[in-house]
Design a protein around this motif. Structure first.
Motif, PDB file in Angstrom:
ATOM      1  N   ILE A   2       0.771  -1.359  -0.005  1.00 51.67           N
ATOM      2  CA  ILE A   2      -0.300  -0.007  -0.216  1.00 51.67           C
ATOM      3  C   ILE A   2       0.883   1.464  -0.229  1.00 51.67           C
ATOM      4  CG2 ILE A   2      -1.569   1.902   1.517  1.00 51.67           C
ATOM      5  CD1 ILE A   2      -2.913  -1.435   2.782  1.00 51.67           C
ATOM      6  N   THR A   4       0.625   5.298   0.287  1.00 55.77           N
ATOM      7  CA  THR A   4      -0.233   6.474   0.739  1.00 55.77           C
ATOM      8  C   THR A   4       0.309   7.668   0.533  1.00 55.77           C
ATOM      9  OG1 THR A   4      -2.208   6.666   1.865  1.00 55.77           O
ATOM     10  CG2 THR A   4      -0.044   6.011   3.318  1.00 55.77           C
ATOM     11  N   SER A  29      -7.354   2.260  -5.901  1.00 60.50           N
ATOM     12  CA  SER A  29      -7.625   2.856  -4.468  1.00 60.50           C
ATOM     13  C   SER A  29      -8.159   0.902  -3.546  1.00 60.50           C
ATOM     14  CB  SER A  29      -8.963   2.899  -4.190  1.00 60.50           C
ATOM     15  OG  SER A  29      -8.486   4.353  -5.018  1.00 60.50           O
TER      16      SER A  29
END
Length: 271
Positions: A2, A4, A29
């Protein structure tokens, strides 16, 4: 993996550079990661492990079991089969270990799962009954999880509590705390103390010490992330004697060891 951040251009540049070294694909996403389901809504995210919990129930042969309202009984010493050893210890440990991973998004299971994991070395028939009760509770709360809201402040607040000599075998206490960043729950714990407490005040004070070290660690982590705390974090406890001891740390014969055992958290000065 992930990735971010709040800078779209920087994220795109990072992904392009990673793609030159590794064969990778941008899946957009995040929706599912390591058994955790991520649901997006207008004010933030909701995390749960409904699929993981369902697979756990299927593995335990309890997919269609009746659910209960609480994970543990109030009187744990009244469960039958305490003197009868459970035959399949590896099966017990497997289910207990899988329940531990479920606590990543289920703070309501933290105490009960920690309690049952203390029995993993030599489980009894009553311990397996309690483990199945936790699974029955999971059956009725599959959609429960934790929410992360964007519209909240960044003040750290920690609630903590402890019993006293709750373990009937070792007479050790169990302490727990729950830390919030604004209105978001970000860390929680429920563990049996390593040593015996001589009073309920010491048991509560020991848990406050562990919670204080958690707050200091979170402060340092937030500082590295560029999120400086503007207000002093709050540590909340419901034991009046322990609270009075923090305000006026007078050491007497019952608290002589506190200065060495628990007073190791250095207060940080806010800018």
């Amino acid at each position: 993996m992930i990735v971010t951040g709040n800078n779209t251009k920087l994220l795109d540049s990072l992904l392009e550079q990673l793609n030159t070294v590794f064969r990778m694909k941008d899946l957009g996403s995040v929706h599912y990661f390591l058994g955790i389901q991520v649901h997006h809504h207008s004010d933030g995210l909701f995390l749960n492990q409904a699929k993981y919990a369902t697979d756990l129930l299927i593995n335990a042969g309890m997919k269609d079991c009746a659910h209960v309202a609480t994970p543990l009984l109030l009187k744990l010493d009244k469960v039958p089969g305490q003197d009868e050893a459970f035959s399949d210890t590896s099966y017990f440990r497997s289910l207990a270990g899988k329940l531990q991973y479920l606590t990543l998004t289920r703070p309501d299971l933290q105490f009960s799962v920690n309690f049952i994991c203390q029995k993993m070395h030599l489980p009894s028939q009553s311990d397996f009954i309690l483990l199945k009760r936790i699974l029955r509770y999971v059956k009725g709360t599959l959609e429960m999880g934790i929410g992360i809201k964007a519209s909240t402040d960044s003040t750290l607040v920690c609630y903590n509590d402890s019993d006293w000599a709750g373990c009937r075998d070792t007479r050790r206490s169990t302490g727990g705390f729950c830390t919030l960043l604004g209105s978001n729950v970000i860390s929680w714990s429920a563990k049996r103390h390593e040593t015996v407490s001589k009073s309920s005040t010491e048991a509560e004070y020991r848990t406050m010490s562990l919670a204080a070290s958690e707050i200091v660690w979170l402060q340092n982590l937030l500082r590295v992330m560029g999120l400086q705390q503007q207000r002093t974090p709050l540590l909340l406890c419901d034991n009046l004697s322990a609270v009075c001891l923090t305000a006026n740390p007078m050491l007497h014969k019952r608290t002589k060891h506190f200065n060495v055992d628990y007073h190791y958290v250095i207060p940080l000065k806010l800018p």
